[in-house]
Design a protein around this motif. Structure first.
Motif, PDB file in Angstrom:
ATOM      1  N   LEU A  91     -16.747  24.135 -14.035  1.00 27.96           N
ATOM      2  CA  LEU A  91     -17.872  25.301 -14.060  1.00 27.96           C
ATOM      3  C   LEU A  91     -19.085  24.805 -14.728  1.00 27.96           C
ATOM      4  O   LEU A  91     -18.910  23.838 -15.677  1.00 27.96           O
ATOM      5  N   THR A  92     -20.066  25.140 -14.474  1.00 25.32           N
ATOM      6  CA  THR A  92     -21.426  24.825 -14.822  1.00 25.32           C
ATOM      7  C   THR A  92     -22.179  25.973 -15.590  1.00 25.32           C
ATOM      8  O   THR A  92     -22.210  26.981 -15.165  1.00 25.32           O
ATOM      9  N   LEU A  93     -22.784  25.493 -16.843  1.00 18.41           N
ATOM     10  CA  LEU A  93     -23.428  26.518 -17.567  1.00 18.41           C
ATOM     11  C   LEU A  93     -24.678  25.642 -18.204  1.00 18.41           C
ATOM     12  O   LEU A  93     -24.668  24.615 -17.921  1.00 18.41           O
ATOM     13  N   ASN A  94     -25.483  26.494 -19.073  1.00 14.89           N
ATOM     14  CA  ASN A  94     -26.731  25.797 -19.587  1.00 14.89           C
ATOM     15  C   ASN A  94     -26.505  25.469 -20.858  1.00 14.89           C
ATOM     16  O   ASN A  94     -25.787  26.100 -21.591  1.00 14.89           O
ATOM     17  N   ALA A  95     -27.060  24.232 -21.124  1.00 14.10           N
ATOM     18  CA  ALA A  95     -27.137  23.901 -22.630  1.00 14.10           C
ATOM     19  C   ALA A  95     -28.188  22.830 -22.835  1.00 14.10           C
ATOM     20  O   ALA A  95     -28.405  22.053 -21.912  1.00 14.10           O
TER      21      ALA A  95
ATOM     22  N   ASP B 225     -15.091  20.925 -28.928  1.00 14.65           N
ATOM     23  CA  ASP B 225     -13.915  21.325 -28.515  1.00 14.65           C
ATOM     24  C   ASP B 225     -14.169  22.492 -27.350  1.00 14.65           C
ATOM     25  O   ASP B 225     -15.016  23.480 -27.752  1.00 14.65           O
ATOM     26  N   VAL B 226     -13.617  22.316 -26.331  1.00 13.35           N
ATOM     27  CA  VAL B 226     -13.704  23.266 -25.287  1.00 13.35           C
ATOM     28  C   VAL B 226     -12.337  23.640 -24.731  1.00 13.35           C
ATOM     29  O   VAL B 226     -11.697  22.585 -23.771  1.00 13.35           O
ATOM     30  N   THR B 227     -11.599  24.507 -24.891  1.00  7.47           N
ATOM     31  CA  THR B 227     -10.495  25.062 -24.357  1.00  7.47           C
ATOM     32  C   THR B 227     -10.540  26.317 -23.509  1.00  7.47           C
ATOM     33  O   THR B 227     -11.448  27.370 -23.576  1.00  7.47           O
TER      34      THR B 227
ATOM     35  N   LEU C 179     -18.119  21.647 -17.290  1.00  5.88           N
ATOM     36  CA  LEU C 179     -16.851  21.664 -17.694  1.00  5.88           C
ATOM     37  C   LEU C 179     -15.740  21.381 -16.844  1.00  5.88           C
ATOM     38  O   LEU C 179     -15.705  22.253 -15.828  1.00  5.88           O
ATOM     39  N   SER C 180     -14.919  20.501 -16.847  1.00  3.68           N
ATOM     40  CA  SER C 180     -14.011  20.059 -15.848  1.00  3.68           C
ATOM     41  C   SER C 180     -12.746  20.206 -16.547  1.00  3.68           C
ATOM     42  O   SER C 180     -12.539  19.589 -17.628  1.00  3.68           O
ATOM     43  N   PHE C 181     -11.842  20.638 -15.562  1.00  2.00           N
ATOM     44  CA  PHE C 181     -10.460  20.959 -15.945  1.00  2.00           C
ATOM     45  C   PHE C 181      -9.405  20.273 -15.005  1.00  2.00           C
ATOM     46  O   PHE C 181      -9.634  20.185 -13.967  1.00  2.00           O
TER      47      PHE C 181
END
Length: 890
Positions: A84-88, A95-97, A118-120
Motif C-alpha cells: 500500500l502506498t501513502l504520502n509522507a 515501526d510499521v505493523t 509499505l510492503s508485506f
C-alpha cells in the motif's frame, strides 16, 4: 487555560456523541447520492486501500522541533495486495505493523513523489485492517505542515506551533492518504507541556498528567473529512468564547490579546446563524475556533472547527488599527467560515475543482458583507478582484476555472485570481441570471446531497438546474471549462429616429507586442448581457451566443452594455456610442461608470484603444466621484509610473498623475469630518500613499511633519492615517528615519504595527538602506512570514529590483531553507515580474531551481509572459502617453 469542570465535560461529551451519530447517519445518506466516481477521481495514490479513520498521538518537541508520533489507521482493503502506498515527507518510519503485529512492513520512500510504500510478506485480504505506524516527522520553520513561530512579548520571545496543510502538507505531520477524495475521521491526542493550551478540530475530551511537566490532551474524533483540514495549534494561548445556537464559538490568541478578538467573535456568531439558514444545513461540529497565529503564514486556513489566521487578519485593536480594518477582518472571517460548508462539509474530489471551494467562499464573503454592512458597498469596492482576474485571464498562460492538476506542486499554482475571483464573478453572474431565491434553493439541494462527501462542478450545475427549472450548464460550462475573457463589441447606428444596437462576441486578449506565437484560439460563450439606457433600467437582457441586433432607444441615446456591471466580460463601444457615454458619464450609476473606466484602460492594455481615449475619459471625471472609481484610476496611473521607472517618460507621467490625484486629495483633505469607517477615509489613505510614491512635494512634507508629531505624541496621528503616512516617510527615508522605523518595529509586540514599520523601512529608495533591509532578511529578526514580501517591497516600492535580484541569487539556498519549496516555485517567478526586459526574462528562463517541479514551470511560464507584456506596454503605451501629456500639459 480553560479547563472544564467535570459536569461540563460530561455535557460536552454527550454533545459530541450526539453530533457524531448525526454525522454518521448523514454520511451514509449522502454516499448513496454521490455522483462523482471515487475510482476515477484524479490523483497520485492508488485506490486499492483507503483509510477509514486515524487515531494519532503526537509528542511535539518545542525546542528541538522533532515530531515523534504513533498512529493507528483503520483501513479498508478493496482488493488483496502486498503493498500500500501513502504520502509522507521528511518522515522517519520506526515501526510499521498490521493487525496488532500479525505482519511487519518494509518501508521504501520516494522523496520526489512524497510517498512511502509499505510492503508485506503476505497479501492483505480484502476487508478492514488496523495499520500501526510509529514515526518521527519534523516541525518546520516555514509555514507548511506543522511549523514553529517565535514571537515577541513583553516577557521576551516565545514560541508556539501551528499547522497549515492545504493543499498537500498533512503528509509533513503524519503519514496519510493526503488527497481530498480520501475522507476519513481523525482522533488526535497530543503530549505537551502542562502550561500550554492545545487547539484542534474538535473539543478536548480529556487531559491527564504525564510525568512531571507534561500532559496528554485528547480530542473528540472528527467527522469524515479530507486530510488537509486537520489542525493543531499549541502555545501559551488564551480563549474567549460565545454560544451560537448550541455551537461554542471561540477566539484563540496569544496571552493578553483576547480583548482584540471581540469583533471577530461577534462577527462569527452572527455569520454562523446566517450561514445555517442560507445553506439549509446547520454547522455540524460542536465548536468553531478562530485561531490568531502571529506568524508562519500570511492569510487564513479553513481547517474544520479550527480556522487559523495570521494574527493581523483576525484581531482588531482600536489603538493601532484603522476603523476600516474591520472590513478586511469581517471579509476574511466570512470567507473562511463559508468554507465550513463549501470545502469542508462538501469537498471537491480533486484540485481541478478547487474553484468550488475558493470561488464560492469569495462570493459568499462579499454577499455576507453586503448583508450585514451595506454601507461598505462591498461589491462595488471589491471591484479590483474581478479586474485582476480578467487581466490574467486575457493571457496565453491563463487556465480554465476547472483545470487539470497533475500533482501537489501544480495544486499550489491553482490558488490564484482566476480560481478565486473569476470563480466569484461567475457565481454572482449565475445567481443574477437564475434569480436569488432559485439559486439559494439549488445550493441547499447541493449541500444536502453531498454533505460529508466529495463533489464535482457537474453536481453543482445539476442541483441548480433542478431548483431553478432553467438550463444553465451551457452558460456555466462556457466560463468554467475554457479559459479567456469574452469581449462584447457594441455598435450603434441610426435608422431614422430609432437607434439599432449590434452586438458580437470576440475574445479579449492581452498579448506581448510583436509575439511570434500563434494567435490565441477563438472562443464562444453563452453570456447573460444586460442592456439599457444610462441611469435607467435594463430594457433587454439577452443570452448572447455569437451576435445579436436590437432596437436601443432613440438616435444618439447613450446605451450601456453590462448595465449594473454583473457580467464577466469586457465591452468595446463604437465611436458613436462611446461619445454618447462620455457625455452621459455624470448621470451613470457608480458601478456603470466604474465599469466604463476599467474597460477603457483594459482596451489600452490590449492594444485595442489608444492612451488618448483613456486620458480623455479621466478628464471627464469629477474629483468628487466615488472611491471605487478613483481607486481604479489610481491603479492605472500607478501601473504607468511603475512601467516608466528609469525612463525619460517618467517625469511627464508623474506630473500628469499628480495633476489628476491632487485635486481629489484637496477635496477630501487630510482631516475629514466624517466617520473613520467610511469610503472617504480609505480613499484619503490611498491618495496620500500614491502621491507620496509619485513624489508630490507637498504631500511628502506633510507626511513627514505628521510623523514627527506622532513620534512626540502617538495620539497626534489618527489610526486611519498611520499606514499611509508611515509609508510615505519610508519611501523618502534617510538613515536616521530608517533607523527610527526599525526601532519602532523592534519595540512593538503588536503584529500589524510591526509589519507597518518593517514594510515602510523596506520601501526606502536609498540603495544603501535597501541593502540593509535585504541583509535583515537573513538575520532571523523578521517574522519569516514577511521575508518574501519585504524582499519584493525593496524591489517594487523601493525601486531596487536589480539589487534585490542579485541578493536573492547570492543567498538563494539560505532563503530556500528558511522559506520552503514555495519560495522556489512561486516567489522567484513572481519577483521577476518587477522587470520588463528580455534580458531578465532570459535569466528567469535559465534559473534552474524554479523549473524543478511542474508547478514551478507553470509559474515561470506565467512570469515570462507577464514580463513580455510589460515590455510591450513600455514601448507601445509610454511614448504615446507622454506625447499626449506634453500636448495637453496638466
Amino acid at each position: 487555560m480553560n479547563k472544564p469542570a467535570s459536569h461540563l465535560k460530561r455535557a460536552l461529551l454527550r454533545r459530541v456523541a450526539t453530533a457524531a451519530a448525526l454525522l454518521l447517519a448523514m454520511a451514509a445518506s449522502a454516499r448513496a447520492e454521490q455522483t462523482f466516481s471515487f475510482d476515477h477521481t484524479p490523483g497520485k495514490l492508488p485506490k486499492t486501500v483507503v483509510p477509514v479513520s486515524y487515531a494519532i498521538e503526537l509528542t511535539p518537541d518545542m525546542t528541538s522541533l522533532a515530531l515523534p508520533g504513533v498512529e493507528t489507521v483503520e483501513i479498508e482493503v478493496r482488493q488483496p495486495t502486498r503493498q500500500l502506498t501513502l504520502n509522507a515527507v521528511s518522515t522517519t518510519f520506526t515501526d510499521v505493523t498490521l493487525d496488532d503485529g500479525a505482519q511487519r512492513a518494509e518501508v521504501t520512500t520516494d522523496a520526489a513523489a512524497q510517498t512511502a510504500t509499505l510492503s508485506f510478506a503476505q497479501p492483505l485480504a480484502a476487508g478492514r485492517h488496523r495499520l500501526r505506524i510509529a514515526f518521527t516527522a519534523q516541525i518546520n520553520r516555514f509555514g507548511t505542515g506543522l511549523f514553529s513561530v517565535d514571537y515577541p512579548t513583553r516577557d521576551g520571545t516565545k514560541r508556539l506551533i501551528s499547522s497549515k496543510l492545504e493543499p498537500a502538507d498533512a503528509r509533513r505531520i503524519f503519514p496519510c492518504w493526503d488527497e481530498p477524495a480520501f475522507k476519513a475521521s481523525f482522533a488526535l491526542t497530543v503530549v505537551i507541556p502542562r502550561h500550554l493550551l492545545a487547539v484542534g478540530n474538535m473539543p478536548v475530551t480529556g487531559e491527564q498528567p504525564v510525568g512531571d511537566n507534561l500532559k496528554k490532551v485528547a480530542f473528540a474524533p472528527t467527522p469524515k473529512m479530507s486530510s488537509y483540514l486537520f489542525v493543531l495549534t499549541v502555545g501559551e494561548l488564551e480563549r474567549v468564547t460565545a454560544d451560537a445556537g448550541g455551537v461554542t464559538i471561540g477566539v484563540v490568541t496569544t496571552e493578553g490579546k483576547t480583548g482584540q478578538g471581540r469583533f471577530a467573535l461577534d462577527s462569527a456568531v452572527k455569520l454562523l446563524a446566517w450561514y445555517n439558514d442560507y445553506f439549509g444545513v446547520k454547522y455540524p461540529l460542536p465548536k468553531l475556533d478562530l485561531i490568531a497565529v502571529p506568524g508562519g503564514f500570511g492569510g487564513a486556513m479553513e481547517n474544520w472547527g479550527g480556522i487559523t489566521f495570521f494574527e493581523s487578519r483576525l484581531l482588531f485593536d482600536p489603538a493601532t488599527n484603522a476603523e476600516t480594518a474591520r472590513r478586511g477582518i469581517f471579509a476574511i472571517i466570512a470567507h473562511e467560515m463559508a468554507h465550513m460548508w463549501f470545502g469542508d462539509l462538501v469537498t471537491m474530489a480533486w484540485w481541478d475543482n478547487l474553484w468550488l471551494n475558493e470561488g464560492f467562499a469569495s462570493w459568499m464573503a462579499t454577499k455576507a458583507s453586503a448583508q450585514f454592512y451595506p454601507q461598505w458597498q462591498s461589491w462595488l469596492n471589491g471591484y479590483g478582484a474581478k479586474q485582476l482576474a480578467m487581466s490574467l485571464d486575457a493571457r496565453r498562460t491563463s487556465h480554465p476555472i476547472q483545470q487539470p492538476i497533475a500533482d501537489h506542486s501544480e495544486a499550489v499554482t491553482a490558488f490564484d485570481a482566476i480560481t478565486y475571483s473569476k470563480g466569484q464573478a461567475l457565481i454572482r453572474m449565475l445567481e443574477n441570471y437564475l434569480g436569488e431565491q432559485a439559486f439559494r434553493d439549488g445550493i441547499r439541494k447541493y449541500m444536502a446531497a453531498h454533505a460529508y462527501g466529495n463533489s464535482t462542478t457537474a453536481d453543482l450545475w445539476r442541483a441548480l438546474e433542478s431548483a431553478a427549472g432553467k438550463t444553465i450548464t451551457g452558460v456555466a460550462a462556457s466560463f468554467t471549462e475554457q479559459d479567456g475573457v469574452p469581449l462584447v463589441v457594441a455598435r450603434t447606428d441610426c435608422d431614422g429616429a430609432v437607434q439599432r444596437l449590434t452586438l458580437r462576441q470576440d475574445r479579449f486578449v492581452i498579448a506581448p507586442l510583436g509575439t511570434d506565437a500563434a494567435p490565441l484560439p477563438p472562443r464562444s460563450w453563452q453570456i447573460p448581457v444586460a442592456i439599457g439606457p444610462v441611469g435607467g433600467r435594463p430594457f433587454d437582457e439577452i443570452l448572447l451566443q455569437g451576435s445579436a441586433e436590437m432596437a436601443a432607444g432613440g438616435c444618439g441615446d447613450a446605451i450601456k452594455v453590462n448595465l449594473g456591471d454583473i457580467g464577466y466580460f469586457r465591452v468595446e463601444y463604437g465611436p458613436k456610442n462611446r461619445g454618447a457615454l462620455l457625455s452621459a458619464l455624470p448621470r451613470m450609476q457608480v458601478n456603470d461608470r466604474l465599469n466604463v473606466v476599467a474597460d477603457s484602460w483594459a482596451l489600452v492594455q490590449a492594444g485595442r484603444a489608444e492612451p488618448a481615449t483613456y486620458f480623455a475619459l479621466l478628464d471627464a471625471l469629477d474629483p468628487a466621484d466615488h472611491r471605487a472609481v478613483w481607486d481604479q484610476v489610481i491603479s492605472s496611473l500607478a501601473a504607468l509610473n511603475r512601467l516608466s521607472r528609469d525612463r525619460a517618460e517618467r517625469p511627464a507621467i508623474q506630473a500628469y498623475a499628480r495633476s489628476k490625484l491632487r485635486p481629489v486629495l484637496d477635496r477630501v483633505g487630510w482631516d475629514g469630518a466624517g466617520s473613520a469607517d467610511d469610503d472617504t477615509a480609505l480613499l484619503r489613505a490611498s491618495l496620500i500613499s500614491t502621491l507620496g510614491d509619485l513624489g508630490d512635494a507637498t504631500v511628502v512634507a506633510e507626511a513627514k511633519r505628521r510623523f514627527a508629531a506622532f513620534l512626540e505624541d502617538p495620539n497626534a496621528l489618527p489610526t486611519a492615517l498611520r499606514d499611509a503616512v508611515t509609508h510615505v516617510v519610508g519611501v523618502t527615508a534617510d538613515r536616521a528615519t530608517y533607523d527610527r522605523l526599525l526601532a519602532l518595529a523592534r519595540k512593538s509586540t503588536v503584529t500589524n504595527e510591526r509589519l507597518r514599520y518593517y514594510y515602510a523601512a523596506a520601501s526606502a529608495r536609498d540603495p544603501e538602506l535597501a541593502r540593509a533591509t535585504l541583509a535583515l532578511t537573513l538575520t532571523g529578526e523578521l517574522p519569516e512570514t514577511i521575508v518574501p514580501g519585504i524582499i519584493s517591497t525593496v524591489a517594487s516600492t523601493g525601486e531596487q529590483p536589480q539589487l534585490a535580484w542579485d541578493f536573492v541569487r547570492q543567498n538563494f539556498e539560505a532563503l530556500l531553507a528558511k522559506q520552503g519549496p514555495n519560495f522556489r516555485d512561486g516567489f522567484v517567478p513572481n519577483f521577476m515580474t518587477n522587470f520588463t526586459d528580455a534580458a531578465h526574462a532570459a535569466e528567469l528562463a535559465a534559473f534552474a531551481p524554479s523549473h524543478s517541479t511542474s508547478g514551478g514551470r507553470v509559474m515561470v511560464a506565467r512570469a515570462l509572459e507577464s514580463i513580455a507584456i510589460s515590455g510591450g506596454l513600455v514601448s507601445r503605451v509610454l511614448t504615446a502617453a507622454s506625447d499626449w501629456i506634453r500636448v495637453h500639459k496638466p
